[in-house]
Design an enzyme around this catalytic site. Structure first.
Site, mmCIF file in Angstrom:
data_model
loop_
_atom_site.group_PDB
_atom_site.id
_atom_site.type_symbol
_atom_site.label_atom_id
_atom_site.label_comp_id
_atom_site.label_asym_id
_atom_site.label_seq_id
_atom_site.Cartn_x
_atom_site.Cartn_y
_atom_site.Cartn_z
ATOM 1 N N LYS A 63 -2.266 1.066 9.102
ATOM 2 C CA LYS A 63 -2.562 -0.020 8.165
ATOM 3 C C LYS A 63 -1.320 -0.839 7.901
ATOM 4 O O LYS A 63 -0.240 -0.287 7.744
ATOM 5 C CB LYS A 63 -2.971 0.551 6.799
ATOM 6 C CG LYS A 63 -4.394 0.992 6.658
ATOM 7 C CD LYS A 63 -4.654 1.348 5.191
ATOM 8 C CE LYS A 63 -6.007 2.020 5.054
ATOM 9 N NZ LYS A 63 -6.276 2.411 3.669
ATOM 10 N N GLU A 98 -9.709 1.316 -5.441
ATOM 11 C CA GLU A 98 -10.557 1.674 -4.307
ATOM 12 C C GLU A 98 -10.269 3.097 -3.832
ATOM 13 O O GLU A 98 -9.112 3.471 -3.648
ATOM 14 C CB GLU A 98 -10.318 0.695 -3.146
ATOM 15 C CG GLU A 98 -10.700 -0.727 -3.492
ATOM 16 C CD GLU A 98 -10.679 -1.672 -2.281
ATOM 17 O OE1 GLU A 98 -11.467 -2.612 -2.273
ATOM 18 O OE2 GLU A 98 -9.861 -1.444 -1.359
ATOM 19 N N GLY A 156 -8.053 -7.457 2.745
ATOM 20 C CA GLY A 156 -9.214 -8.107 3.357
ATOM 21 C C GLY A 156 -9.635 -7.476 4.676
ATOM 22 O O GLY A 156 -10.232 -8.119 5.522
ATOM 23 N N GLY A 157 -9.333 -6.194 4.840
ATOM 24 C CA GLY A 157 -9.758 -5.505 6.055
ATOM 25 C C GLY A 157 -8.932 -5.886 7.275
ATOM 26 O O GLY A 157 -9.215 -5.457 8.381
ATOM 27 N N HIS A 194 -16.821 4.086 1.018
ATOM 28 C CA HIS A 194 -15.903 3.309 0.184
ATOM 29 C C HIS A 194 -16.534 3.203 -1.208
ATOM 30 O O HIS A 194 -17.575 2.593 -1.376
ATOM 31 C CB HIS A 194 -15.712 1.925 0.804
ATOM 32 C CG HIS A 194 -14.898 0.986 -0.040
ATOM 33 N ND1 HIS A 194 -13.712 0.430 0.384
ATOM 34 C CD2 HIS A 194 -15.098 0.511 -1.295
ATOM 35 C CE1 HIS A 194 -13.230 -0.348 -0.573
ATOM 36 N NE2 HIS A 194 -14.057 -0.314 -1.612
ATOM 37 N N LYS A 250 0.819 -1.209 0.000
ATOM 38 C CA LYS A 250 0.000 0.000 0.000
ATOM 39 C C LYS A 250 0.854 1.261 0.000
ATOM 40 O O LYS A 250 0.465 2.277 -0.569
ATOM 41 C CB LYS A 250 -0.926 0.007 1.219
ATOM 42 C CG LYS A 250 -2.038 -1.030 1.165
ATOM 43 C CD LYS A 250 -2.870 -0.954 2.444
ATOM 44 C CE LYS A 250 -3.693 -2.212 2.661
ATOM 45 N NZ LYS A 250 -4.944 -2.246 1.934
ATOM 46 N N HIS A 261 -14.115 -3.157 8.708
ATOM 47 C CA HIS A 261 -13.461 -2.876 7.433
ATOM 48 C C HIS A 261 -13.669 -3.968 6.400
ATOM 49 O O HIS A 261 -12.934 -4.042 5.427
ATOM 50 C CB HIS A 261 -11.955 -2.625 7.617
ATOM 51 C CG HIS A 261 -11.667 -1.560 8.630
ATOM 52 N ND1 HIS A 261 -12.153 -0.289 8.512
ATOM 53 C CD2 HIS A 261 -10.961 -1.596 9.777
ATOM 54 C CE1 HIS A 261 -11.754 0.413 9.552
ATOM 55 N NE2 HIS A 261 -11.045 -0.346 10.335
ATOM 56 N N ARG A 287 -7.064 -8.077 -9.059
ATOM 57 C CA ARG A 287 -7.735 -9.372 -9.244
ATOM 58 C C ARG A 287 -9.209 -9.105 -9.480
ATOM 59 O O ARG A 287 -9.663 -7.971 -9.398
ATOM 60 C CB ARG A 287 -7.592 -10.217 -7.984
ATOM 61 C CG ARG A 287 -8.090 -9.448 -6.761
ATOM 62 C CD ARG A 287 -8.214 -10.303 -5.531
ATOM 63 N NE ARG A 287 -8.164 -9.522 -4.311
ATOM 64 C CZ ARG A 287 -9.176 -8.854 -3.786
ATOM 65 N NH1 ARG A 287 -10.362 -8.852 -4.373
ATOM 66 N NH2 ARG A 287 -9.024 -8.165 -2.677
HETATM 67 P P1 ADP Z 1 -7.883 -3.721 2.545
HETATM 68 O O1 ADP Z 1 -6.661 -3.990 1.733
HETATM 69 O O2 ADP Z 1 -7.892 -4.483 3.789
HETATM 70 O O3 ADP Z 1 -9.112 -3.840 1.734
HETATM 71 P P2 ADP Z 1 -8.194 -0.831 2.419
HETATM 72 O O4 ADP Z 1 -7.044 0.083 2.441
HETATM 73 O O5 ADP Z 1 -8.835 -1.067 1.102
HETATM 74 O O6 ADP Z 1 -7.726 -2.214 3.040
HETATM 75 O O7 ADP Z 1 -9.279 -0.343 3.464
HETATM 76 C C1 ADP Z 1 -10.380 -1.150 3.847
HETATM 77 C C2 ADP Z 1 -11.468 -0.321 4.496
HETATM 78 O O8 ADP Z 1 -10.966 0.440 5.594
HETATM 79 C C3 ADP Z 1 -12.067 0.723 3.587
HETATM 80 O O9 ADP Z 1 -13.066 0.199 2.780
HETATM 81 C C4 ADP Z 1 -12.597 1.742 4.582
HETATM 82 O O10 ADP Z 1 -13.791 1.310 5.157
HETATM 83 C C5 ADP Z 1 -11.573 1.727 5.670
HETATM 84 N N1 ADP Z 1 -10.555 2.769 5.453
HETATM 85 C C6 ADP Z 1 -9.424 2.633 4.777
HETATM 86 N N2 ADP Z 1 -8.720 3.776 4.773
HETATM 87 C C7 ADP Z 1 -9.439 4.660 5.483
HETATM 88 C C8 ADP Z 1 -9.234 6.032 5.879
HETATM 89 N N3 ADP Z 1 -8.147 6.703 5.562
HETATM 90 N N4 ADP Z 1 -10.192 6.633 6.613
HETATM 91 C C9 ADP Z 1 -11.293 5.954 6.974
HETATM 92 N N5 ADP Z 1 -11.531 4.682 6.662
HETATM 93 C C10 ADP Z 1 -10.615 4.027 5.919
HETATM 94 P P1 ADP Z 2 -12.698 -7.665 -1.479
HETATM 95 O O1 ADP Z 2 -11.925 -6.380 -1.459
HETATM 96 O O2 ADP Z 2 -13.164 -8.089 -2.825
HETATM 97 O O3 ADP Z 2 -13.740 -7.750 -0.450
HETATM 98 P P2 ADP Z 2 -10.885 -9.021 0.229
HETATM 99 O O4 ADP Z 2 -9.645 -8.230 0.224
HETATM 100 O O5 ADP Z 2 -11.819 -8.976 1.382
HETATM 101 O O6 ADP Z 2 -11.688 -8.760 -1.136
HETATM 102 O O7 ADP Z 2 -10.458 -10.522 -0.015
HETATM 103 C C1 ADP Z 2 -11.060 -11.225 -1.020
HETATM 104 C C2 ADP Z 2 -11.741 -12.437 -0.531
HETATM 105 O O8 ADP Z 2 -10.843 -13.495 -0.614
HETATM 106 C C3 ADP Z 2 -12.229 -12.443 0.883
HETATM 107 O O9 ADP Z 2 -13.492 -11.906 1.063
HETATM 108 C C4 ADP Z 2 -12.259 -13.902 1.195
HETATM 109 O O10 ADP Z 2 -13.495 -14.454 0.814
HETATM 110 C C5 ADP Z 2 -11.198 -14.458 0.304
HETATM 111 N N1 ADP Z 2 -10.025 -14.788 1.034
HETATM 112 C C6 ADP Z 2 -9.059 -13.970 1.433
HETATM 113 N N2 ADP Z 2 -8.099 -14.641 2.032
HETATM 114 C C7 ADP Z 2 -8.464 -15.927 2.028
HETATM 115 C C8 ADP Z 2 -7.899 -17.127 2.510
HETATM 116 N N3 ADP Z 2 -6.731 -17.167 3.118
HETATM 117 N N4 ADP Z 2 -8.582 -18.259 2.329
HETATM 118 C C9 ADP Z 2 -9.753 -18.249 1.708
HETATM 119 N N5 ADP Z 2 -10.336 -17.160 1.232
HETATM 120 C C10 ADP Z 2 -9.709 -16.016 1.392
HETATM 121 MG MG MG Z 3 -9.470 -2.779 0.145
#
Ligand code: ADP
Ligand code: ADP
Ligand code: MG
Length: 664
Positions: free
Chosen positions: A158, A275, A164-165, A208, A116, A235, A297
């Site tokens: 982060k 995103e 995946g939150g 988001h 990131k 998240h 992906r």
């Molecule tokens: P991931 O790789 O786990 O998906 P992201 O960076 O996409 O992580 O962030 C996941 C979620 O976290 C976002 O959809 C949002 O809800 C929250 N988030 C991320 N960055 C911020 C921010 N700067 N301020 C507030 N919420 C955030």
């Molecule tokens: P998105 O941003 O599309 O929600 P995520 O970053 O949450 O995607 O991850 C994609 C999805 O991949 C998750 O919701 C989960 O279902 C799946 N996933 C992630 N890690 C694993 C894992 N280790 N084993 C199985 N499924 C996984």
């Molecule tokens: Mg994300």
């Protein structure tokens, strides 16, 4: 085009890919672990290769085994799905070295976007707006705290390698920073093998909003509009929709241009998602959104985009990977109505969303116009504690946003899952949420409204009667319902619904049943029961009657558990042994069980200590998430069966709590 592909994934997404491949005349090879021998994706594929033991590291995450399976089966290309190896550039390299095609972007694009911090630096150069923050290399705790102070609280820590939150902590004050950093690093280290973090400004009332992009790897990039994924818990996305409520032409132009620029900056090939986090305190603004990350992906929520554009994104992925150009130009991609998707999980929202492993006894989805269901399991399948506990994605499509959400809700109303706890009712409550219905949500909506979202209505008398009847063990299947056999014998049934104990007396005879409860006597006539679906005419003492139609009754768990679906609501009952009577209702097991197979991270208590209801006992980590297990009541720790750093099998007893101190 390929003639045979291997799908390096499981569950719903593997099934989804098989469907498109089959339509295109491409043969599919599934892979599976010990836990997935009987899984749906294995049954549907043309061929399946066994990988290894249930833990993902020994099966779905083992690059060597997956590549060997592809070579052995004669596949020409590998589709990674999402999760698992989908964003692992070493996997992409290994696939290429084996002379196979990776269905997805180049390893270099994934590498650049995978961290990131590096991605944010690149985006700044490409002129894409980025959330203010520190994304540098200095990882010293005191330095990071200083940076957090400069950015201004609240901030978000982060994991640089996160996804995946997971590995994310919001911090509101200087005092909380150190603890949050520590816990974030612990999670990041074990989930991603990398404990580096970045700090950014926490955007208040964040929304988001993400843009689906597609590249052909030769410089052509298109977008397929945006999705709003603001309904999140911890998240993680819960409900996603397209288009975003309140989107204007000006904001859409700015956002899709930024997304296309981001994809071009990494010469993107295949399906990707850019995103953004948007300021949700007022209407969307062209200068009110910032880049968060790019997911290199196919995304879990891609069906909403497919529903509003009419394209099959998996087909596009296959075509682009096979060297074909993008099938359409940007001006041929149009928005057709609205779509919303809900992620149906085996989890217990009322209990910290704890994952639920176990057997799905019955599984039925609502159907109708504009409804799509992408499921990865069938009735009788096990939800394994080893993987993501998703059951299915339910999607509603309609001309308007209201129609789409209504259809989603209808589909959920008709969904009946028994055998384990799911988030179905929670999703239905979300579909009814007023703020969501008005399109005024932000990512904190679920947390703020949790109490209302998990509140369960009391069971109506009709549901209780049917449950009592089902629990009585009377044969309801024959044309005469077998009642004559029983004469006027009366049966006492004791049910347990949550905390409540319910008693009913049942007197069958003459093709109908009399039910007696605390005063009122009702009759059920014209009973039709096919083993699951129940209908009858209900006649009350005052002569009023009502036809009960389409009640779905499921008796499972050795006839101890009964679930009734009535008017979209499910009501769960447990049959109590009449000999145990009232006592049983007050008996709460003091055993704290591991929700999934995972690692015990912390043990806060030792044998003999006093605990209060809600006290933290154990922190477990499973599926890259930390779960806090708390005491269900006041009492004493009788015994601790786990140790920090140890592995616990799903369902194993971790701690036992007793009401009185047991001196040993
Ligand atoms: P991931 O790789 O786990 O998906 P992201 O960076 O996409 O992580 O962030 C996941 C979620 O976290 C976002 O959809 C949002 O809800 C929250 N988030 C991320 N960055 C911020 C921010 N700067 N301020 C507030 N919420 C955030
Ligand atoms: P998105 O941003 O599309 O929600 P995520 O970053 O949450 O995607 O991850 C994609 C999805 O991949 C998750 O919701 C989960 O279902 C799946 N996933 C992630 N890690 C694993 C894992 N280790 N084993 C199985 N499924 C996984
Ligand atoms: Mg994300």
């Amino acid at each position: 085009m390929f003639s045979r592909i291997l799908i390096a994934n499981r569950g719903e997404i593997a099934v989804r890919i098989i469907k498109t491949a089959r339509r295109l005349g491409i043969k599919t090879v599934a892979v599976y672990s010990q836990a997935d021998r009987g899984a749906l994706h294995v049954a549907l594929a043309d061929e399946a290769v066994f990988l290894g033991a249930a833990p993902a590291t020994e099966s779905y995450l083992d690059i060597g085994k997956v590549v060997a399976a592809a070579l052995a089966s004669g596949a020409e290309a590998i589709h990674p799905g999402y999760g698992f190896l989908s964003e692992n550039p070493d996997f992409v390299d290994a696939v290429g070295k084996a002379g196979l095609t990776f269905i997805g972007p180049a390893a270099a694009s994934i590498r650049t976007m995978g961290l990131k911090d590096a991605a944010k630096r690149l985006m700044e150069e490409a002129g894409v707006p980025v959330v203010p923050g520190y994304h540098g290399d200095n990882q010293d705790a005191a330095f990071l705290k200083l940076e957090a102070g400069k950015i201004g609280y609240p901030v978000l820590i982060k994991a640089s390698a996160g996804g995946g939150g997971k590995g994310m902590r919001r911090v509101d004050t200087d005092d909380d920073f150190d603890a949050a950093l520590q816990s974030c690093r612990r999670e990041a280290k074990s989930a991603f093998g990398d404990d580096r973090v970045l700090i950014e400004k926490y955007i208040s009332s964040p929304r988001h909003i993400e843009v689906q992009v597609f590249g052909d790897g030769r410089g052509n990039v298109v977008h397929l509009f945006e999705r709003d994924c603001s309904l999140q818990r911890r998240h993680q996305k819960v409900i996603e929709e397209a288009p975003a409520p309140g989107m204007t032409d000006a904001v859409r132009t700015a956002m899709t241009e930024a997304a296309v620029a981001a994809a071009r900056a990494v010469a993107y090939k295949g399906a990707g998602t850019v995103e953004f986090i948007a300021d949700g305190t007022g209407p969307l603004r062209p200068d009110g959104f910032w880049f968060m990350e790019m997911n290199t992906r196919l995304q879990v929520e891609h069906p909403v985009t497919e529903m509003v554009t009419g394209f099959d994104l998996v087909e596009w992925q296959l075509r682009v990977a096979a060297g074909e150009p993008l099938p359409v130009r940007q001006d041929e991609i149009r928005l057709l109505g609205h779509a919303a998707e809900a992620r149906l999980y085996a989890e217990d929202p009322a209990n910290g969303f704890l994952p639920q492993a176990g057997r799905i006894d019955h599984l039925e989805f609502g159907s109708g116009e504009g409804i799509r269901v992408d499921a990865g399991v069938r009735a009788g399948d096990q939800v394994s504690p080893y993987y993501d506990p998703m059951i299915a994605k339910v999607i509603g499509h309609g001309k308007s946003r209201d129609e789409a959400i209504d259809r989603l809700k209808n589909a959920l109303d008709g969904t009946h899952i028994t055998g384990l706890t799911s988030n179905r009712d929670f999703l239905r409550a979300l579909c009814r949420d007023e703020i969501f219905r008005q399109g005024r949500m932000d990512t904190g909506l679920i947390d703020r409204g949790m109490d209302g979202l998990i509140a369960r209505p009391d069971a109506p008398e009709e549901a209780i009667l049917i449950a009592a009847l089902a629990a009585s063990g009377l044969d309801l299947s024959g044309p005469h319902c077998g009642f004559r056999l029983w004469g006027e014998a009366s049966h006492r049934v004791t049910l347990h619904a949550g905390e409540e104990v319910i008693e009913r007396r049942i007197v069958p005879g003459g093709g109908r049943v009399r039910l007696l409860d605390g005063g009122e006597e009702v009759l059920l006539e014209e009973i039709v029961f096919d083993g699951r679906t129940f209908s009858a005419r209900l006649v009350r003492a005052n002569g009023s009657d009502r036809v009960l139609a389409r009640l779905v009754v499921d008796v499972h768990g050795g006839e101890q558990r009964i679930s009734v679906l009535l008017d979209g609501e499910t009501y769960a009952f447990e049959r109590l042994d009449p000999l145990e009577g009232e006592d049983a209702a007050h008996h709460h097991s003091g055993e704290i069980l591991a929700p999934m197979t995972g690692i015990v991270r912390l043990v806060d208590v030792g044998a003999g200590v006093a605990v209060k209801a809600g006290d933290r006992l154990v922190v477990m980590e499973a599926m890259k998430m930390e779960y806090t297990l708390r005491s269900p009541r006041d009492g004493f720790v009788d015994a601790v069966f786990c140790t920090e750093g140890g592995q616990a099998e799903g369902g194993a007893v971790l701690v036992r709590i007793t009401e009185e101190r047991l001196d040993g």
